[in-house]
Design a protein around this motif. Structure first.
Motif, mmCIF file in Angstrom:
data_model
loop_
_atom_site.group_PDB
_atom_site.id
_atom_site.type_symbol
_atom_site.label_atom_id
_atom_site.label_comp_id
_atom_site.label_asym_id
_atom_site.label_seq_id
_atom_site.Cartn_x
_atom_site.Cartn_y
_atom_site.Cartn_z
ATOM 1 N N GLY A 170 -4.201 21.136 58.344
ATOM 2 C CA GLY A 170 -5.196 20.294 58.998
ATOM 3 C C GLY A 170 -6.607 20.832 58.924
ATOM 4 N N LYS A 171 -6.857 21.833 58.075
ATOM 5 C CA LYS A 171 -8.175 22.471 58.024
ATOM 6 C C LYS A 171 -8.908 22.222 56.707
ATOM 7 N N CYS A 172 -8.441 21.258 55.927
ATOM 8 C CA CYS A 172 -9.144 20.903 54.694
ATOM 9 C C CYS A 172 -10.182 19.831 55.004
ATOM 10 N N LYS A 173 -11.455 20.170 54.846
ATOM 11 C CA LYS A 173 -12.548 19.264 55.180
ATOM 12 C C LYS A 173 -13.173 18.614 53.949
ATOM 13 N N GLY A 174 -12.556 18.824 52.790
ATOM 14 C CA GLY A 174 -13.079 18.213 51.578
ATOM 15 C C GLY A 174 -13.179 19.210 50.444
ATOM 16 N N TRP A 175 -13.334 18.676 49.215
ATOM 17 C CA TRP A 175 -13.569 19.537 48.050
ATOM 18 C C TRP A 175 -14.673 18.953 47.196
ATOM 19 N N LEU A 176 -15.343 19.820 46.454
ATOM 20 C CA LEU A 176 -16.512 19.400 45.688
ATOM 21 C C LEU A 176 -16.900 20.488 44.695
ATOM 22 N N GLU A 177 -17.880 20.166 43.841
ATOM 23 C CA GLU A 177 -18.512 21.113 42.922
ATOM 24 C C GLU A 177 -17.484 21.869 42.083
ATOM 25 N N GLY A 178 -16.674 21.064 41.351
ATOM 26 C CA GLY A 178 -15.587 21.621 40.560
ATOM 27 C C GLY A 178 -16.043 22.252 39.252
ATOM 28 N N ASN A 179 -15.241 23.194 38.766
ATOM 29 C CA ASN A 179 -15.463 23.913 37.511
ATOM 30 C C ASN A 179 -14.401 23.527 36.486
ATOM 31 N N ALA A 180 -14.819 23.138 35.301
ATOM 32 C CA ALA A 180 -13.879 22.970 34.195
ATOM 33 C C ALA A 180 -13.558 24.353 33.637
ATOM 34 N N VAL A 181 -12.276 24.700 33.606
ATOM 35 C CA VAL A 181 -11.837 26.028 33.173
ATOM 36 C C VAL A 181 -10.548 25.877 32.369
ATOM 37 N N VAL A 182 -10.351 26.772 31.395
ATOM 38 C CA VAL A 182 -9.101 26.830 30.640
ATOM 39 C C VAL A 182 -8.243 27.959 31.214
ATOM 40 N N THR A 183 -6.982 27.649 31.542
ATOM 41 C CA THR A 183 -6.084 28.655 32.093
ATOM 42 C C THR A 183 -5.636 29.629 31.014
ATOM 43 N N PRO A 184 -5.037 30.753 31.402
ATOM 44 C CA PRO A 184 -4.483 31.670 30.386
ATOM 45 C C PRO A 184 -3.449 31.015 29.489
ATOM 46 N N GLU A 185 -2.813 29.933 29.995
ATOM 47 C CA GLU A 185 -1.807 29.226 29.197
ATOM 48 C C GLU A 185 -2.413 28.160 28.297
ATOM 49 N N GLY A 186 -3.753 27.984 28.367
ATOM 50 C CA GLY A 186 -4.415 27.037 27.488
ATOM 51 C C GLY A 186 -4.544 25.634 28.037
ATOM 52 N N GLU A 187 -4.362 25.446 29.346
ATOM 53 C CA GLU A 187 -4.494 24.138 29.968
ATOM 54 C C GLU A 187 -5.865 23.989 30.620
ATOM 55 N N ILE A 188 -6.389 22.773 30.638
ATOM 56 C CA ILE A 188 -7.633 22.489 31.340
ATOM 57 C C ILE A 188 -7.330 22.259 32.819
ATOM 58 N N VAL A 189 -8.115 22.907 33.688
ATOM 59 C CA VAL A 189 -8.004 22.683 35.123
ATOM 60 C C VAL A 189 -9.402 22.504 35.707
ATOM 61 N N ASN A 190 -9.434 22.011 36.927
ATOM 62 C CA ASN A 190 -10.663 21.838 37.685
ATOM 63 C C ASN A 190 -10.557 22.718 38.923
ATOM 64 N N VAL A 191 -11.383 23.759 39.002
ATOM 65 C CA VAL A 191 -11.360 24.698 40.127
ATOM 66 C C VAL A 191 -12.483 24.312 41.085
ATOM 67 N N SER A 224 -9.265 14.492 48.556
ATOM 68 C CA SER A 224 -8.610 15.528 49.347
ATOM 69 C C SER A 224 -7.957 14.889 50.565
ATOM 70 N N ASP A 225 -7.163 15.674 51.272
ATOM 71 C CA ASP A 225 -6.413 15.176 52.429
ATOM 72 C C ASP A 225 -6.685 16.102 53.603
ATOM 73 N N ALA A 226 -7.114 15.533 54.714
ATOM 74 C CA ALA A 226 -7.443 16.341 55.896
ATOM 75 C C ALA A 226 -6.234 17.083 56.452
ATOM 76 N N ASP A 227 -5.019 16.677 56.099
ATOM 77 C CA ASP A 227 -3.821 17.353 56.593
ATOM 78 C C ASP A 227 -3.473 18.604 55.789
ATOM 79 N N TRP A 228 -4.090 18.768 54.643
ATOM 80 C CA TRP A 228 -3.816 19.970 53.853
ATOM 81 C C TRP A 228 -4.300 21.216 54.593
ATOM 82 N N LEU A 229 -3.763 22.360 54.220
ATOM 83 C CA LEU A 229 -4.131 23.651 54.820
ATOM 84 C C LEU A 229 -3.974 23.628 56.336
#
Length: 534
Positions: free
Chosen positions: A212-233, A205-210
């Motif tokens: 300058g209020k992005c403090k990190g990301w974690l604990e992602g979910n493997a999910v399939v989108t309505p279009e059939g693509e794999i994403v990490n939420v 992640s990048d601290a400049d995102w949002l």
């Protein structure tokens, strides 16, 4: 809509001598739901990482690890498994393991697996049981180094299994060190072989995102989108509201992860805490259980620390989320948490294991409370019948907040924690818990009534108009964040006698009859309401 096959979650661990455990049923008093396990708060060994799955034979299997000062979480942590043969009504502990942390359970081709780390920021390891969790293999190391995760979903899509993880190889700071990755394997591969798994590239992640209020990301979910693509939420750490999740996109072979910070963030209530997303097998979009923040608690603390409310949320498209109902709630935010829910579909029902911080019915004053909302002393089981039919009208009742204060005039009804009434004038006390006094109060406002708030508490007052009324407030606009949308600034200003002689600016707006509004609050205090008594 394309659908992923959702795999029931399980655990992995090495069996050790397991003595002194007894079957536990629901307590007559205490936390909501059925108590799977209680660990006294005074032992300073807290319950973490709940996981839940339905075994091939229909039994339920739950697990958790221990964290805290007396847990050895950084060396050789302990975890436990529990079985229910009666659909969650009673639970019996069946195994204790070492080298078990941040582990989730899942079922694949009638085999039960447990995938997590062998310690806090440890190696990725996996275990397997071929006989409904009666016996387990030894742990197999899938990846060396330092990793972070939680009991997250394992799903099947396009001939592969998918599972989100984070590596923690770089840096030392929580949040910033976590890099999002996806691991995947062919569905017919030997999941116990490290060579079967493909790992995507690592995205930091990048601290400049949002802004300058992005403090990190974690604990992602493997999910399939309505279009059939794999994403990490992913859960996103931010200091304010609205809470955000991030959607990282994966290539079809699982090797390449990409993120667009301009379009990849979504609003998801509760997403500053761990949440689990699953696609409805009956075609009804996506569901999650998350620590939604009700308006009455918004701004009291950092969003990540507010864990006293568990809500059911739904989305048709994975990007726009709606709170369907509030399932669990406690008015105290300091020592009550209903968090890290791991859940499964069970026909028309939804079942969950929850990491719960709650009062203890021990008769021991020293151990009567949880250490805090984060440091849970219970693992609890819950079932919600016909969950797809639940609406906000089915919300669990919310009792009055601790120290809730009410005040009414002919025009307004005020409600909020810990406010008192004062007369607006120079030398009058500005805050209920500070010695600062007011100065430079404008003549048009002098001797009007105001709500005196505690400084440093980020308290906010809810105002309901009994008839259409003009509201007048004063607040320090140099706080962050203060949402003044809908308010009109006036020329009136005054201050209080802290070191910086902080300026209070006066705003106004009209509140129609019957409408309710929560007054703006910043990172240090709320807004004082200024009004005429009857």
């Amino acid at each position: 809509m394309s659908h992923a096959r959702i795999l029931a979650a399980p655990l992995f661990l090495c069996p050790l001598l397991f003595l002194g455990l007894t079957e536990v049923a629901a307590a007559s008093e205490g936390p909501p739901g059925t108590v799977i396990h209680h660990e006294p708060a005074k032992d300073r060994r807290y319950i973490g990482s709940p996981s839940l799955c339905v075994l091939p034979n229909g039994d339920y299997l739950a697990s958790h690890d221990f964290f805290g000062p007396n847990s050895r979480e950084h060396e050789r942590p302990t975890g436990r498994l529990y079985r229910s043969r009666d659909r969650g009504k009673t639970w019996k502990p069946i195994e204790e393991f070492e080298g078990f942390f941040w582990t989730g359970l899942f079922v694949h081709q009638r085999q039960v697996y447990a995938l997590g780390t062998d310690r806090h920021h440890g190696r990725l390891v996996i275990r397997r049981s071929h006989n409904n969790a009666v016996s387990w293999t030894d742990a197999v190391v899938l990846a060396d180094g330092e990793w972070a995760t939680a009991p997250m979903p394992v799903i099947e899509h396009e001939g592969r299994l998918w599972r989100a993880v984070e590596d923690a190889h770089t840096g030392e700071r929580w949040g910033e060190r976590y890099r999002a990755r996806m691991m995947s394997a062919p569905i017919d591969a030997d999941l116990m072989s490290p060579g079967s798994w493909t790992f995507s590239n690592a995205l930091a992640s990048d601290a400049d995102w949002l802004g300058g209020k992005c403090k990190g990301w974690l604990e992602g979910n493997a999910v399939v989108t309505p279009e059939g693509e794999i994403v990490n939420v992913l859960r996103v750490a931010t200091p304010g509201l609205p809470e955000k999740a991030a959607i990282v996109r994966l290539s079809s072979d699982g090797a390449t992860a990409t993120f667009d910070p301009d379009h990849g963030f979504i609003d998801l209530p509760g997403a500053s805490k761990k949440f689990t997303v699953r696609q409805d097998p009956d075609g009804g979009g996506y569901w999650t259980l998350a620590n939604f923040i009700p308006e009455r608690h918004a701004g009291q603390q950092s969003p990540a620390s507010l864990r006293n409310t568990l809500a059911l949320l739904h989305s048709e498209d994975l990007a726009n989320w709606t709170v369907r109902t509030i399932l669990l709630y406690h008015p105290d935010t300091a020592r009550h948490g209903l968090q890290y829910a791991d859940w499964q579909f069970d026909g028309d029902d939804l079942i969950a294991a929850v990491r719960t911080a709650h009062d203890e019915d021990s008769g021991d004053e020293e151990g009567a409370d949880a250490h805090n909302a984060h440091d849970a002393n219970y693992l609890t089981f819950h079932r919600w019948k016909d969950f797809r039919e639940l609406q906000r009208s089915d919300d669990i009742p919310m009792p009055e907040l601790p120290n809730e204060v009410f005040h009414e005039t002919r025009s307004l009804r005020l409600a909020g924690p810990s406010f008192e009434l004062g007369r607006l004038a120079d030398e009058e006390k500005a805050f209920s818990n500070r010695k600062y006094v007011l100065e430079g109060v404008p003549i048009p406002l002098t001797w009007r009534t105001f709500t005196r708030l505690p400084g440093g508490a980020r308290t906010s007052i809810e105002v309901k108009a009994k008839r259409t009324s003009k509201l007048t407030i004063a607040t320090a606009v140099n706080q962050e964040p203060v949402d003044m949308d809908g308010w009109e600034r006036t020329p009136l200003e005054f201050s209080y006698t802290d070191r910086g002689r902080t300026k209070l600016v006066v705003f106004e707006r009209t509140l129609p009859k019957g409408k309710t509004l929560r007054l703006p609050r910043g990172n240090w205090t709320g807004s004082m309401l200024i009004f005429e008594e009857d």
